[in-house]
Design an enzyme around this catalytic site. Structure first.
Site, PDB file in Angstrom:
ATOM      1  CG  ASP A   1       2.561   0.969  -2.877  1.00  0.00           C
ATOM      2  OD1 ASP A   1       2.903  -0.042  -2.245  1.00  0.00           O
ATOM      3  OD2 ASP A   1       2.893   2.127  -2.559  1.00  0.00           O
TER       4      ASP A   1
ATOM      5  CG  ASP B   1       2.666   1.110   3.628  1.00  0.00           C
ATOM      6  OD1 ASP B   1       1.805   1.479   4.439  1.00  0.00           O
ATOM      7  OD2 ASP B   1       3.123  -0.049   3.588  1.00  0.00           O
TER       8      ASP B   1
ATOM      9  CG  ASN C   1       0.560  -3.435   8.884  1.00  0.00           C
ATOM     10  OD1 ASN C   1       0.116  -3.796   9.974  1.00  0.00           O
ATOM     11  ND2 ASN C   1       1.853  -3.283   8.646  1.00  0.00           N
TER      12      ASN C   1
HETATM   13  C1  XBP Z   1       6.024  -0.330   2.186  1.00  0.00           C
HETATM   14  C2  XBP Z   1       7.025  -0.868   3.082  1.00  0.00           C
HETATM   15  C3  XBP Z   1       6.614  -1.441   4.342  1.00  0.00           C
HETATM   16  C4  XBP Z   1       6.121  -0.459   5.378  1.00  0.00           C
HETATM   17  C5  XBP Z   1       6.095  -1.095   6.720  1.00  0.00           C
HETATM   18  O1  XBP Z   1       6.526  -0.298   0.864  1.00  0.00           O
HETATM   19  O2  XBP Z   1       8.186  -0.865   2.774  1.00  0.00           O
HETATM   20  O3  XBP Z   1       7.697  -2.093   4.888  1.00  0.00           O
HETATM   21  O4  XBP Z   1       7.022   0.640   5.439  1.00  0.00           O
HETATM   22  O5  XBP Z   1       5.332  -2.252   6.740  1.00  0.00           O
HETATM   23  P1  XBP Z   1       5.569  -0.285  -0.416  1.00  0.00           P
HETATM   24  P2  XBP Z   1       5.832  -3.571   7.482  1.00  0.00           P
HETATM   25  O6  XBP Z   1       4.694   0.904  -0.280  1.00  0.00           O
HETATM   26  O7  XBP Z   1       6.497  -0.136  -1.575  1.00  0.00           O
HETATM   27  O8  XBP Z   1       4.840  -1.598  -0.452  1.00  0.00           O
HETATM   28  O9  XBP Z   1       6.512  -3.149   8.752  1.00  0.00           O
HETATM   29  O10 XBP Z   1       4.575  -4.361   7.722  1.00  0.00           O
HETATM   30  O11 XBP Z   1       6.781  -4.270   6.537  1.00  0.00           O
HETATM   31 MG    MG Z   2       4.618   2.641  -1.418  1.00  0.00          MG
END
Ligand code: XBP
Ligand code: MG
Length: 261
Positions: free
Chosen positions: A16, A18, A135
């Site tokens: 993953d 984020d 990102n």
């Molecule tokens: C990550 C997310 C993303 C980021 C923002 O979740 O939910 O939406 O917060 O990115 P995970 P965007 O770690 O479970 O993948 O604004 O590009 O969606």
């Molecule tokens: Mg995450």
């Protein structure tokens, strides 16, 4: 899963992004959303606790809509709502890029070490995330250098699947591209939504928690750790660590141990 279903060789690790590779939410995505709101002359502001609540919804566009439905319902009344959200979210991605280019968000403990070790051992690595594909590039380049995206054989991100986590779609998409079975892989996640997605795809899942996810429900995780740890600064085990686990940092051998536990 029945142990006879398992192939005891670890073929790939699915990361993953984020919260797992780096703590991007609090000081990356959150201020980027706020900067976009300012650019659009909105008086909205997502502080740290509110953002924690909004994180229950994955995906930035989906999160904006959820916030509007709950806190700004007057603003929903526009004919071009979908396109407007897309535009606002594009601005957010631009601000996120600028933040990443400042290089202030480091990788979490053990990530760089593990990525390179897996590559050296010919264990394939991939990304499975709900964030926007750009990102992933911005984060990887700012932390691991210009060629960093090439380290990952498959990058599954954003709107390429119909449903974001906790749906398993992104994991199925990545497994399909890798041509591997879930029993040959391990996922590393930081959140309950991520765990649910990975588990629903049949993957053994290691959790490394962060500020926002510490209190979440990680039932079904192979192990829940503070982070991946480093040889000179081990992780703190939070739950589910198998008794036989004999390391205080996560390396390829430790992942194999979790896969076959
Ligand atoms: C990550 C997310 C993303 C980021 C923002 O979740 O939910 O939406 O917060 O990115 P995970 P965007 O770690 O479970 O993948 O604004 O590009 O969606
Ligand atoms: Mg995450």
């Amino acid at each position: 899963m029945n142990s006879t279903d398992k192939n005891d060789t670890l073929k790939a690790v699915l990361f993953d992004v984020d919260g797992t590779l780096a703590d991007t939410e609090k000081d990356g995505h959150r201020p980027a959303f706020n900067a976009a709101f300012e650019e659009f002359n909105l008086s909205w502001h997502w502080d740290v606790p509110l953002y924690g609540e909004l994180l229950q919804v994955t995906g930035g566009k989906e999160r904006i809509r959820f916030y509007m439905e709950k806190y700004q319902s007057d603003a929903l009344d526009r004919n071009d709502l979908d396109a407007w959200i897309v535009g606002l979210h594009k601005a957010k991605t631009r601000h996120f890029k600028a933040l990443m280019e400042r290089g202030e968000i480091p990788l979490r403990p053990g990530i760089k070490r593990l990525i390179h070790e897996l590559r050296d051992r010919n264990i394939r690595i991939a990304i499975a995330t709900t964030t926007t594909p750009e990102n992933v590039t911005y984060l990887l380049q700012s932390t691991l250098g210009d060629d960093a995206t090439g380290l990952f054989e498959v990058i599954g991100a954003g709107d390429i699947v119909p449903q974001k986590k906790p749906a398993p779609d992104i994991y199925f998409w990545v497994l399909d591209r890798l041509q591997l079975k879930p029993a040959q892989c391990i996922a590393i996640e930081d959140s309950e939504n991520g765990l649910q997605a990975a588990r629903a795809a049949g993957l053994t899942t290691l959790i490394t928690v962060n500020h926002y996810t510490l209190q979440q429900n990680f039932t079904g995780a192979a192990a829940v750790l503070s982070d991946l740890g480093e040889p000179d600064q081990g992780f703190t085990a939070i739950s589910n660590l198998p008794e036989a686990f004999d390391k205080s940092w996560v390396n390829a051998g430790a992942l194999m141990q979790l896969l076959n536990h």
